[in-house]
Motif scaffolding. Sequence first.
Motif, PDB file in Angstrom:
ATOM      1  N   HIS A  36      40.292  39.783  43.971  1.00 11.07           N
ATOM      2  CA  HIS A  36      41.346  40.702  44.397  1.00 11.07           C
ATOM      3  C   HIS A  36      41.185  41.139  45.850  1.00 11.07           C
ATOM      4  CE1 HIS A  36      43.244  41.102  40.513  1.00 11.07           C
ATOM      5  NE2 HIS A  36      42.033  41.171  39.979  1.00 11.07           N
ATOM      6  N   TYR A  37      39.970  41.311  46.287  1.00 14.91           N
ATOM      7  CA  TYR A  37      39.713  41.782  47.646  1.00 14.91           C
ATOM      8  C   TYR A  37      39.308  40.642  48.582  1.00 14.91           C
ATOM      9  CZ  TYR A  37      39.694  46.270  45.259  1.00 14.91           C
ATOM     10  OH  TYR A  37      40.043  47.361  44.506  1.00 14.91           O
ATOM     11  N   GLU A  93      40.328  45.160  36.636  1.00 17.59           N
ATOM     12  CA  GLU A  93      39.694  44.089  37.404  1.00 17.59           C
ATOM     13  C   GLU A  93      39.372  44.522  38.832  1.00 17.59           C
ATOM     14  OE1 GLU A  93      42.211  40.677  37.011  1.00 17.59           O
ATOM     15  OE2 GLU A  93      41.592  40.315  34.943  1.00 17.59           O
ATOM     16  N   LYS A  94      40.269  45.265  39.461  1.00 12.38           N
ATOM     17  CA  LYS A  94      40.003  45.748  40.818  1.00 12.38           C
ATOM     18  C   LYS A  94      38.839  46.740  40.816  1.00 12.38           C
ATOM     19  CE  LYS A  94      44.479  45.117  43.013  1.00 12.38           C
ATOM     20  NZ  LYS A  94      45.587  45.772  43.710  1.00 12.38           N
TER      21      LYS A  94
END
Length: 178
Positions: free
Chosen positions: A99-100, A142-143
Amino acid sequence: GISGSGKSSHLMARIKERARKGQKSILLVPEQFTSSTETAIYQALGDKLSGQVASYSFTSLAEKLLGLYGGAAVKTLTDAGRAVLVRRALEELGEEVRHYRRHRRSAAFCRLCAETIDELKSAGLTGAELALLSQNAGAGREKLEELAAIFTAYEALLGGAAMDPGDRLTAAAERLSP
């Protein structure tokens, strides 16, 4: 009281009264007010009496305590150093970060992530505890899991590099505990 209600004047009068009696005072002020507070103390009390008053921010008080009770020789990261350490943590995590991923090279993201880790630490959380909390986070799970992984990797890197500025207060408190 509201601004202009006389709080500071009252406090300065009490400090001056104590100084005249030979009693020492300690003021604990927010970081951004340490310089202006020291100036105000000097202007109100002059050379002779201003020596009876010590003004500290939370960080400078921790530094003083660590200097007195040990631990001050530990290198402390700057904000830029913390952001670099976050970037290194992201690089070490590699494919685990999805995500990142696109933000890993962004200095602004790394700085924001370091600030977020600081806030989490201030709340008494560790990376492992954040990972546990993320299990019940619903859509953002998830983040949050990735943030917990970044936090954990950051802490692991920190152990070999230096001390996070926020950890100095904890270290000072530990040194004072019996």
